[in-house]
Each structure stands twice: as structure tokens, then as C-alpha cells.
Write a protein that holds these residues in place. Structure first.
Motif, PDB file in Angstrom:
ATOM      1  N   GLU A 152       6.398   6.392  12.975  1.00  0.00           N
ATOM      2  CA  GLU A 152       7.076   6.867  11.769  1.00  0.00           C
ATOM      3  C   GLU A 152       7.189   5.744  10.744  1.00  0.00           C
ATOM      4  OE1 GLU A 152      11.385   8.806  10.407  1.00  0.00           O
ATOM      5  OE2 GLU A 152      10.854   8.636  12.532  1.00  0.00           O
ATOM      6  N   ALA A 153       7.529   4.536  11.202  1.00  0.00           N
ATOM      7  CA  ALA A 153       7.645   3.396  10.288  1.00  0.00           C
ATOM      8  C   ALA A 153       6.289   3.042   9.690  1.00  0.00           C
ATOM      9  CB  ALA A 153       8.229   2.194  11.026  1.00  0.00           C
ATOM     10  N   LEU A 154       5.248   3.158  10.494  1.00  0.00           N
ATOM     11  CA  LEU A 154       3.897   2.875  10.010  1.00  0.00           C
ATOM     12  C   LEU A 154       3.536   3.818   8.867  1.00  0.00           C
ATOM     13  CD1 LEU A 154       1.501   0.976  10.894  1.00  0.00           C
ATOM     14  CD2 LEU A 154       0.596   2.955  12.106  1.00  0.00           C
ATOM     15  N   VAL A 155       3.824   5.101   9.071  1.00  0.00           N
ATOM     16  CA  VAL A 155       3.498   6.116   8.068  1.00  0.00           C
ATOM     17  C   VAL A 155       4.333   5.938   6.812  1.00  0.00           C
ATOM     18  CG1 VAL A 155       3.593   8.592   7.566  1.00  0.00           C
ATOM     19  CG2 VAL A 155       2.662   7.785   9.750  1.00  0.00           C
ATOM     20  N   GLN A 156       5.602   5.655   6.974  1.00  0.00           N
ATOM     21  CA  GLN A 156       6.507   5.622   5.827  1.00  0.00           C
ATOM     22  C   GLN A 156       6.538   4.270   5.106  1.00  0.00           C
ATOM     23  OE1 GLN A 156      10.378   6.942   7.154  1.00  0.00           O
ATOM     24  NE2 GLN A 156       9.700   9.045   7.457  1.00  0.00           N
ATOM     25  N   LYS A 157       6.359   3.186   5.835  1.00  0.00           N
ATOM     26  CA  LYS A 157       6.566   1.858   5.251  1.00  0.00           C
ATOM     27  C   LYS A 157       5.277   1.109   4.924  1.00  0.00           C
ATOM     28  CE  LYS A 157      11.118   1.950   5.889  1.00  0.00           C
ATOM     29  NZ  LYS A 157      12.098   1.879   4.788  1.00  0.00           N
ATOM     30  N   LEU A 158       4.269   1.205   5.800  1.00  0.00           N
ATOM     31  CA  LEU A 158       3.109   0.323   5.663  1.00  0.00           C
ATOM     32  C   LEU A 158       1.879   1.011   5.073  1.00  0.00           C
ATOM     33  CD1 LEU A 158       2.623  -2.663   6.168  1.00  0.00           C
ATOM     34  CD2 LEU A 158       1.579  -2.061   8.354  1.00  0.00           C
ATOM     35  N   ILE A 159       1.569   2.203   5.550  1.00  0.00           N
ATOM     36  CA  ILE A 159       0.370   2.881   5.050  1.00  0.00           C
ATOM     37  C   ILE A 159       0.409   3.082   3.532  1.00  0.00           C
ATOM     38  CG2 ILE A 159      -0.885   5.078   5.095  1.00  0.00           C
ATOM     39  CD1 ILE A 159      -0.466   5.163   8.101  1.00  0.00           C
ATOM     40  N   PRO A 160       1.574   3.372   2.923  1.00  0.00           N
ATOM     41  CA  PRO A 160       1.584   3.514   1.460  1.00  0.00           C
ATOM     42  C   PRO A 160       1.199   2.238   0.704  1.00  0.00           C
ATOM     43  CG  PRO A 160       3.514   4.555   2.414  1.00  0.00           C
ATOM     44  CD  PRO A 160       2.858   3.781   3.520  1.00  0.00           C
ATOM     45  N   LEU A 161       1.218   1.089   1.386  1.00  0.00           N
ATOM     46  CA  LEU A 161       0.860  -0.183   0.750  1.00  0.00           C
ATOM     47  C   LEU A 161      -0.599  -0.554   0.985  1.00  0.00           C
ATOM     48  CD1 LEU A 161       4.003  -2.264   1.839  1.00  0.00           C
ATOM     49  CD2 LEU A 161       3.653  -1.026  -0.323  1.00  0.00           C
ATOM     50  N   ALA A 162      -1.305   0.242   1.783  1.00  0.00           N
ATOM     51  CA  ALA A 162      -2.633  -0.136   2.246  1.00  0.00           C
ATOM     52  C   ALA A 162      -3.726   0.168   1.218  1.00  0.00           C
ATOM     53  CB  ALA A 162      -2.962   0.582   3.551  1.00  0.00           C
ATOM     54  N   ALA A 169      -8.715  12.824   7.111  1.00  0.00           N
ATOM     55  CA  ALA A 169      -8.800  11.737   6.143  1.00  0.00           C
ATOM     56  C   ALA A 169      -7.991  12.060   4.895  1.00  0.00           C
ATOM     57  CB  ALA A 169     -10.257  11.464   5.786  1.00  0.00           C
ATOM     58  N   ASP A 170      -8.079  13.293   4.430  1.00  0.00           N
ATOM     59  CA  ASP A 170      -7.293  13.697   3.264  1.00  0.00           C
ATOM     60  C   ASP A 170      -5.798  13.608   3.560  1.00  0.00           C
ATOM     61  OD1 ASP A 170      -9.472  14.164   1.617  1.00  0.00           O
ATOM     62  OD2 ASP A 170      -9.608  16.295   2.127  1.00  0.00           O
ATOM     63  N   ASP A 171      -5.402  13.994   4.768  1.00  0.00           N
ATOM     64  CA  ASP A 171      -3.990  13.894   5.150  1.00  0.00           C
ATOM     65  C   ASP A 171      -3.531  12.435   5.178  1.00  0.00           C
ATOM     66  OD1 ASP A 171      -3.830  16.621   5.351  1.00  0.00           O
ATOM     67  OD2 ASP A 171      -3.903  16.683   7.540  1.00  0.00           O
ATOM     68  N   LEU A 172      -4.396  11.555   5.678  1.00  0.00           N
ATOM     69  CA  LEU A 172      -4.055  10.133   5.713  1.00  0.00           C
ATOM     70  C   LEU A 172      -3.951   9.563   4.306  1.00  0.00           C
ATOM     71  CD1 LEU A 172      -6.323   9.126   8.716  1.00  0.00           C
ATOM     72  CD2 LEU A 172      -3.825   9.023   8.684  1.00  0.00           C
ATOM     73  N   LEU A 173      -4.845  10.000   3.412  1.00  0.00           N
ATOM     74  CA  LEU A 173      -4.756   9.559   2.023  1.00  0.00           C
ATOM     75  C   LEU A 173      -3.451  10.013   1.382  1.00  0.00           C
ATOM     76  CD1 LEU A 173      -8.314  10.111   0.478  1.00  0.00           C
ATOM     77  CD2 LEU A 173      -7.206   7.941   1.027  1.00  0.00           C
ATOM     78  N   SER A 174      -2.994  11.194   1.758  1.00  0.00           N
ATOM     79  CA  SER A 174      -1.752  11.711   1.183  1.00  0.00           C
ATOM     80  C   SER A 174      -0.542  10.882   1.588  1.00  0.00           C
ATOM     81  CB  SER A 174      -1.553  13.172   1.606  1.00  0.00           C
ATOM     82  OG  SER A 174      -1.198  13.266   2.980  1.00  0.00           O
ATOM     83  N   MET A 175      -0.705  10.040   2.639  1.00  0.00           N
ATOM     84  CA  MET A 175       0.376   9.140   3.046  1.00  0.00           C
ATOM     85  C   MET A 175       0.475   7.923   2.140  1.00  0.00           C
ATOM     86  SD  MET A 175      -0.225   9.231   7.188  1.00  0.00           S
ATOM     87  CE  MET A 175      -0.277  10.799   8.065  1.00  0.00           C
ATOM     88  N   GLY A 176      -0.510   7.744   1.245  1.00  0.00           N
ATOM     89  CA  GLY A 176      -0.396   6.678   0.253  1.00  0.00           C
ATOM     90  C   GLY A 176      -1.479   5.633   0.266  1.00  0.00           C
ATOM     91  N   ALA A 177      -2.335   5.620   1.280  1.00  0.00           N
ATOM     92  CA  ALA A 177      -3.413   4.623   1.320  1.00  0.00           C
ATOM     93  C   ALA A 177      -4.441   4.924   0.234  1.00  0.00           C
ATOM     94  CB  ALA A 177      -4.089   4.625   2.685  1.00  0.00           C
ATOM     95  N   GLU A 178      -5.085   3.860  -0.275  1.00  0.00           N
ATOM     96  CA  GLU A 178      -6.120   4.039  -1.290  1.00  0.00           C
ATOM     97  C   GLU A 178      -7.408   4.590  -0.685  1.00  0.00           C
ATOM     98  OE1 GLU A 178      -8.935   1.217  -4.126  1.00  0.00           O
ATOM     99  OE2 GLU A 178      -6.880   0.575  -3.716  1.00  0.00           O
ATOM    100  N   CYS A 179      -7.721   4.168   0.544  1.00  0.00           N
ATOM    101  CA  CYS A 179      -8.971   4.552   1.175  1.00  0.00           C
ATOM    102  C   CYS A 179      -8.761   4.694   2.676  1.00  0.00           C
ATOM    103  CB  CYS A 179     -10.043   3.493   0.898  1.00  0.00           C
ATOM    104  SG  CYS A 179     -11.642   3.772   1.711  1.00  0.00           S
TER     105      CYS A 179
END
Length: 283
Positions: free
Chosen positions: A122-132, A160-170
Motif C-alpha cells: 500500500e505504501a509503495l502504491v501511495q507514496k513511491l510509485i507516484p514519484l517514479a 500497465a494502464d492501471d499502473l500508470l494511473s498510480m502516477g508513474a510516468e512509464c
């Protein structure tokens, strides 16, 4: 200036994955590697015998030492273990302006040992992936992160689209766990979608492949290469590392981190060419 890069990950006493694999890869690709250790593992090719996590404050101190002295061009994360460490890392990424962040969401070792606590997802999804800038999950990791079953390319595109929606650029969704005759890595960045593929190599000596791939990607991004260029080089690097494996240990042996440069030295003009790797569009 020589590009300076940072790996934030666990230590692998067997030398095939984690901090050790990352630093070997950085050295081979001519960038200067620094490191922050999140955990020490007792580990070899047969599995993980024990994990000794660092405290969040120990990780924070290491990050401060790097952030206050080095000019870091790109950062990659590997094994982060728990939510407290993830939160500290995310705060440091913001504080020190680490712009090119590659998140390799390491969750399970080759032998099956869990390397990420459940609460940490949960922390990975909410805190780190949006900065990636880039996130590099394999198929099982993507299934955990999205809660979806991935069985074909259509599933991969949706994940992949779902992962992008978490905030990652790629997102680079690695295909090593799939069953195609070729190893397809799906790259999705906004509306841009393509695959980087190589022949599938059948060997058990694949310990540290994810770490090595993401480290190569990070090294090339640090040099100012595009994501497309970096993904292609990383695929070339890991293909040779697997193809020219070392046959070390009694289990899942390590890859060969000097194989790519050794191959390049034998090519006319020192060109970066790996025959089985093809970069093509996928729709």
C-alpha cells in the motif's frame, strides 16, 4: 561530469542480486554508483536464509549522506522491505530532488522468499510509485500491485494502464514469467506502447535479472538517454548476462554482469548490437 547514480536496495550476500548486482551493472555501464542499504540478507543461489532489515532511521541517514554530497542523476529502488522504509525513501526523493526514479517493486526472491511485507504494498502504491519516472514490475509483481490476473498481452496492456494511473510516468512490464517463445517486455508511456523483445533463454541461472535490468535502465537514464533508448540497452545488457551465464552455485545462479561489455568489444567499431533483441511497436 561522470553520471552519479544511487541504488536503494537490499544486500545479497551471494552477490547476484540487490546492491551487489546494481553496483556491478553501474560499473560496467560507466556510471558512478552509490548505495543505500535497506536490509542485509543471508542469501545464496539456493534461497534466502535470513533477512535483517535496517531501521528507517538508518536508511534516512544513508540517504542524507548521499543527498547532501553527490549530484545524483538517477535513482533506482529495489528491496525496500517495509512501509516505514518506503516512506523515508519517498521523502528523500522529494527532499533531494531525485528526478529520475526507477522503481523495481521487488517482492519475492527467486527461491520464493518474501522480500516485501504485505503492508508495504500500500505504501509503495501511495507514496513511491507516484514519484517514479519508470516502474519495472514483472508479471507476478504487476498482479499484486493491480490485483488483476495477467495471462496475455491484452491483460498486460490493461495492467500497465492501471499502473500508470498510480502516477508513474512509464511502465515497463517485464515478460520473463510469460510463456511466449520470445521474452517480451511491454513499455507503456501515455499513449505510446511498444515491446522490446529477445529470444527466450532456457536456464535456471537468472538470479538478479530484475535488479540488473533496472540498474542498466537507471544507468542509461542518468546519461540523458530516452526511456526507449534506455529500455533497449537494458534488454541488450540482461540478454547477454543471461546468455553467457556463470554456472555458479547449486540453485538459481547469478547472471554475468561483464558479458555485455565483453560482447561489445568483439564487434567492429565497438557498436552496441545484440542480434536477438528487436524493438518494435505493439498496438
Amino acid at each position: 561530469m561522470i553520471p552519479q547514480v544511487l541504488t536503494i536496495a537490499g544486500s545479497d550476500s551471494g552477490g547476484g542480486a540487490g546492491i551487489q548486482a546494481d553496483l556491478k551493472t553501474f560499473q560496467e555501464l560507466n556510471v558512478f554508483g552509490t548505495s543505500v542499504i535497506t536490509a542485509v540478507t543471508a542469501q545464496n543461489t539456493t534461497g534466502v536464509q535470513a533477512v535483517y532489515p535496517m531501521s528507517a532511521s538508518a536508511v534516512e541517514s544513508q540517504l542524507a549522506s548521499i543527498g547532501n554530497d553527490f549530484t545524483i542523476s538517477a535513482v533506482k529502488t529495489g528491496m525496500l522491505f517495509d512501509h516505514e522504509i518506503i516512506e523515508v525513501v519517498a521523502a528523500a526523493v522529494r527532499k533531494y530532488g531525485f528526478r529520475k526514479l526507477v522503481v523495481d517493486p521487488v517482492m519475492i526472491a527467486k527461491g520464493g522468499a518474501s522480500l516485501l511485507q504485505e503492508k508495504a504494498v500500500e505504501a509503495l502504491v501511495q507514496k513511491l510509485i507516484p514519484l517514479a519516472k519508470v516502474i519495472t514490475p514483472n508479471i507476478p509483481e504487476a498482479e499484486v500491485l493491480t490485483g488483476e490476473s495477467i495471462r496475455n498481452m491484452e491483460d498486460r496492456l490493461r495492467a500497465a494502464d492501471d499502473l500508470l494511473s498510480m502516477g508513474a510516468e512509464c511502465v515497463i512490464l517485464k515478460g520473463g514469467h510469460a510463456e511466449e517463445s520470445d521474452a517480451w517486455d511491454l513499455v507503456v508511456r501515455g499513449t505510446e506502447k511498444y515491446v522490446v523483445k529477445s529470444n527466450r533463454l532456457h536456464t535456471q541461472n537468472t538470479h538478479g535479472t530484475g535488479c540488473t535490468f533496472s540498474a542498466a535502465l537507471t544507468a542509461e537514464l542518468a546519461k540523458g538517454k530516452t526511456i526507449r533508448e534506455s529500455a533497449y540497452l537494458a534488454k541488450c545488457f540482461i540478454y547477454q548476462a543471461i546468455k553467457q551465464d556463470l554456472h555458479i552455485g547449486n540453485g538459481h545462479g547469478p547472471t554475468n554482469h561483464w558479458a555485455y561489455q565483453e560482447s561489445a568489444r568483439h564487434l567492429t567499431g565497438g557498436g552496441v548490437i545484440v542480434e536477438p533483441v528487436v524493438l518494435s511497436r505493439h498496438s
